[in-house]
Write a protein that holds these residues in place. Structure first.
Motif, PDB file in Angstrom:
ATOM      1  N   MET A 228       0.839  -1.181   0.000  1.00  0.00           N
ATOM      2  CA  MET A 228       0.000   0.000   0.000  1.00  0.00           C
ATOM      3  C   MET A 228       0.886   1.247   0.000  1.00  0.00           C
ATOM      4  SD  MET A 228      -3.246  -1.046   2.535  1.00  0.00           S
ATOM      5  CE  MET A 228      -2.706   0.026   3.791  1.00  0.00           C
ATOM      6  N   ASP A 229       0.499   2.200  -0.792  1.00  0.00           N
ATOM      7  CA  ASP A 229       1.205   3.479  -0.879  1.00  0.00           C
ATOM      8  C   ASP A 229       0.699   4.390   0.240  1.00  0.00           C
ATOM      9  OD1 ASP A 229       1.212   6.358  -1.658  1.00  0.00           O
ATOM     10  OD2 ASP A 229       2.359   5.597  -3.365  1.00  0.00           O
ATOM     11  N   ASN A 230       1.588   4.814   1.126  1.00  0.00           N
ATOM     12  CA  ASN A 230       1.131   5.572   2.296  1.00  0.00           C
ATOM     13  C   ASN A 230       0.515   6.924   1.951  1.00  0.00           C
ATOM     14  OD1 ASN A 230       3.730   6.446   1.618  1.00  0.00           O
ATOM     15  ND2 ASN A 230       4.370   6.730   3.727  1.00  0.00           N
ATOM     16  N   LYS A 231       1.026   7.613   0.940  1.00  0.00           N
ATOM     17  CA  LYS A 231       0.449   8.909   0.549  1.00  0.00           C
ATOM     18  C   LYS A 231      -0.947   8.714  -0.058  1.00  0.00           C
ATOM     19  CE  LYS A 231       3.851  11.784   1.474  1.00  0.00           C
ATOM     20  NZ  LYS A 231       3.727  12.713   2.577  1.00  0.00           N
ATOM     21  N   LYS A 232      -1.069   7.715  -0.946  1.00  0.00           N
ATOM     22  CA  LYS A 232      -2.356   7.439  -1.588  1.00  0.00           C
ATOM     23  C   LYS A 232      -3.385   7.009  -0.533  1.00  0.00           C
ATOM     24  CE  LYS A 232      -4.420   4.710  -5.305  1.00  0.00           C
ATOM     25  NZ  LYS A 232      -4.232   3.633  -6.270  1.00  0.00           N
ATOM     26  N   PHE A 233      -2.952   6.160   0.391  1.00  0.00           N
ATOM     27  CA  PHE A 233      -3.825   5.708   1.469  1.00  0.00           C
ATOM     28  C   PHE A 233      -4.313   6.904   2.283  1.00  0.00           C
ATOM     29  CE2 PHE A 233      -4.485   4.444   5.880  1.00  0.00           C
ATOM     30  CZ  PHE A 233      -5.420   3.438   5.733  1.00  0.00           C
ATOM     31  N   GLY A 234      -3.389   7.783   2.642  1.00  0.00           N
ATOM     32  CA  GLY A 234      -3.732   8.959   3.438  1.00  0.00           C
ATOM     33  C   GLY A 234      -4.743   9.854   2.743  1.00  0.00           C
TER      34      GLY A 234
ATOM     35  N   ALA B 164     -11.712   9.492  14.910  1.00  0.00           N
ATOM     36  CA  ALA B 164     -10.914   8.817  15.941  1.00  0.00           C
ATOM     37  C   ALA B 164     -11.815   8.182  16.998  1.00  0.00           C
ATOM     38  CB  ALA B 164      -9.948   9.805  16.585  1.00  0.00           C
ATOM     39  N   GLU B 165     -12.853   8.904  17.398  1.00  0.00           N
ATOM     40  CA  GLU B 165     -13.779   8.375  18.405  1.00  0.00           C
ATOM     41  C   GLU B 165     -14.512   7.140  17.894  1.00  0.00           C
ATOM     42  OE1 GLU B 165     -16.210  11.754  19.394  1.00  0.00           O
ATOM     43  OE2 GLU B 165     -14.671  12.600  20.714  1.00  0.00           O
ATOM     44  N   LYS B 166     -14.885   7.147  16.631  1.00  0.00           N
ATOM     45  CA  LYS B 166     -15.597   6.001  16.046  1.00  0.00           C
ATOM     46  C   LYS B 166     -14.705   4.756  16.005  1.00  0.00           C
ATOM     47  CE  LYS B 166     -18.456   8.934  13.078  1.00  0.00           C
ATOM     48  NZ  LYS B 166     -19.635   8.932  13.895  1.00  0.00           N
ATOM     49  N   LEU B 167     -13.390   4.975  15.870  1.00  0.00           N
ATOM     50  CA  LEU B 167     -12.444   3.862  15.734  1.00  0.00           C
ATOM     51  C   LEU B 167     -11.692   3.552  17.024  1.00  0.00           C
ATOM     52  CD1 LEU B 167     -10.965   4.870  12.271  1.00  0.00           C
ATOM     53  CD2 LEU B 167     -12.551   2.992  12.725  1.00  0.00           C
ATOM     54  N   ASN B 168     -11.954   4.344  18.071  1.00  0.00           N
ATOM     55  CA  ASN B 168     -11.248   4.181  19.352  1.00  0.00           C
ATOM     56  C   ASN B 168      -9.732   4.314  19.199  1.00  0.00           C
ATOM     57  OD1 ASN B 168     -13.577   3.766  21.010  1.00  0.00           O
ATOM     58  ND2 ASN B 168     -13.729   1.721  20.130  1.00  0.00           N
ATOM     59  N   VAL B 169      -9.329   5.325  18.438  1.00  0.00           N
ATOM     60  CA  VAL B 169      -7.919   5.672  18.314  1.00  0.00           C
ATOM     61  C   VAL B 169      -7.803   7.174  18.597  1.00  0.00           C
ATOM     62  CG1 VAL B 169      -7.424   3.858  16.613  1.00  0.00           C
ATOM     63  CG2 VAL B 169      -8.051   6.140  15.813  1.00  0.00           C
ATOM     64  N   THR B 170      -6.586   7.695  18.598  1.00  0.00           N
ATOM     65  CA  THR B 170      -6.411   9.128  18.842  1.00  0.00           C
ATOM     66  C   THR B 170      -6.538   9.910  17.538  1.00  0.00           C
ATOM     67  OG1 THR B 170      -4.023   9.095  18.491  1.00  0.00           O
ATOM     68  CG2 THR B 170      -4.805   8.617  20.735  1.00  0.00           C
TER      69      THR B 170
ATOM     70  N   ILE C 188      -5.096   9.470  13.372  1.00  0.00           N
ATOM     71  CA  ILE C 188      -5.802   9.818  12.130  1.00  0.00           C
ATOM     72  C   ILE C 188      -4.954  10.800  11.326  1.00  0.00           C
ATOM     73  CG2 ILE C 188      -7.885  10.827  11.129  1.00  0.00           C
ATOM     74  CD1 ILE C 188      -8.419   8.161  12.624  1.00  0.00           C
ATOM     75  N   SER C 189      -4.413  11.791  11.997  1.00  0.00           N
ATOM     76  CA  SER C 189      -3.570  12.792  11.339  1.00  0.00           C
ATOM     77  C   SER C 189      -2.365  12.140  10.654  1.00  0.00           C
ATOM     78  CB  SER C 189      -3.094  13.827  12.357  1.00  0.00           C
ATOM     79  OG  SER C 189      -2.203  14.744  11.761  1.00  0.00           O
ATOM     80  N   LYS C 190      -1.717  11.206  11.345  1.00  0.00           N
ATOM     81  CA  LYS C 190      -0.562  10.504  10.758  1.00  0.00           C
ATOM     82  C   LYS C 190      -0.965   9.733   9.514  1.00  0.00           C
ATOM     83  CE  LYS C 190       2.525   9.714  14.669  1.00  0.00           C
ATOM     84  NZ  LYS C 190       3.150   8.691  15.499  1.00  0.00           N
ATOM     85  N   TRP C 191      -2.090   9.036   9.597  1.00  0.00           N
ATOM     86  CA  TRP C 191      -2.551   8.259   8.440  1.00  0.00           C
ATOM     87  C   TRP C 191      -2.801   9.182   7.261  1.00  0.00           C
ATOM     88  CZ3 TRP C 191      -7.082   5.325  11.264  1.00  0.00           C
ATOM     89  CH2 TRP C 191      -6.548   4.508  12.277  1.00  0.00           C
ATOM     90  N   GLU C 192      -3.516  10.285   7.518  1.00  0.00           N
ATOM     91  CA  GLU C 192      -3.893  11.190   6.437  1.00  0.00           C
ATOM     92  C   GLU C 192      -2.689  11.902   5.821  1.00  0.00           C
ATOM     93  OE1 GLU C 192      -7.024  13.772   7.804  1.00  0.00           O
ATOM     94  OE2 GLU C 192      -8.493  12.138   7.773  1.00  0.00           O
ATOM     95  N   ARG C 193      -1.663  12.151   6.621  1.00  0.00           N
ATOM     96  CA  ARG C 193      -0.455  12.801   6.101  1.00  0.00           C
ATOM     97  C   ARG C 193       0.494  11.807   5.428  1.00  0.00           C
ATOM     98  NH1 ARG C 193       2.543  14.802  10.369  1.00  0.00           N
ATOM     99  NH2 ARG C 193       1.207  13.744  11.846  1.00  0.00           N
ATOM    100  N   GLY C 194       0.171  10.533   5.533  1.00  0.00           N
ATOM    101  CA  GLY C 194       1.003   9.521   4.899  1.00  0.00           C
ATOM    102  C   GLY C 194       2.270   9.194   5.664  1.00  0.00           C
ATOM    103  N   VAL C 195       2.297   9.499   6.959  1.00  0.00           N
ATOM    104  CA  VAL C 195       3.489   9.205   7.758  1.00  0.00           C
ATOM    105  C   VAL C 195       3.296   7.976   8.653  1.00  0.00           C
ATOM    106  CG1 VAL C 195       4.370  11.559   7.732  1.00  0.00           C
ATOM    107  CG2 VAL C 195       2.863  10.846   9.587  1.00  0.00           C
ATOM    108  N   GLY C 196       2.149   7.331   8.514  1.00  0.00           N
ATOM    109  CA  GLY C 196       1.890   6.126   9.281  1.00  0.00           C
ATOM    110  C   GLY C 196       0.705   5.375   8.715  1.00  0.00           C
ATOM    111  N   PHE C 197       0.652   4.103   9.033  1.00  0.00           N
ATOM    112  CA  PHE C 197      -0.461   3.254   8.627  1.00  0.00           C
ATOM    113  C   PHE C 197      -1.189   2.770   9.873  1.00  0.00           C
ATOM    114  CE2 PHE C 197       1.937   2.133   4.656  1.00  0.00           C
ATOM    115  CZ  PHE C 197       0.961   2.546   3.767  1.00  0.00           C
ATOM    116  N   PRO C 198      -2.490   2.523   9.736  1.00  0.00           N
ATOM    117  CA  PRO C 198      -3.190   1.912  10.870  1.00  0.00           C
ATOM    118  C   PRO C 198      -2.724   0.466  11.057  1.00  0.00           C
ATOM    119  CG  PRO C 198      -4.638   2.043   8.960  1.00  0.00           C
ATOM    120  CD  PRO C 198      -3.363   2.764   8.600  1.00  0.00           C
TER     121      PRO C 198
END
Length: 69
Positions: A1-7, A25-31, A35-45
């Motif tokens: 998976m491409d992290n930028k495309k995913f984000g 974040a509340e719906k998924l029980n994460v911070t 979510i910010s990291k995922w959307e910026r492409g610097v992390g994956f769930p």
């Protein structure tokens, strides 16, 4: 998976729903920072989050994995 495309895909799905990062974040029980990291492409769930992500957005797991509808 491409992290930028995913984000970008997660960002677009979230905006379609009109949700903030905090609301998603509340719906998924994460911070909202996760979510910010995922959307910026610097992390994956974690792999365990793929199915809940698909469910909350009403898309398939395959669409989440491919980062496209």
């Amino acid at each position: 998976m491409d992290n930028k495309k995913f984000g970008q895909f997660i960002l677009s799905l979230r905006k379609e729903k009109g949700w903030t990062q905090v609301e998603l974040a509340e719906k998924l029980n994460v911070t909202d920072k996760a979510i910010s990291k995922w959307e910026r492409g610097v992390g994956f769930p974690d792999i365990k989050m793929i199915e809940p992500l698909a469910e909350v957005f009403g898309v398939s797991v395959l669409e989440i994995m491919r980062s496209e509808k």
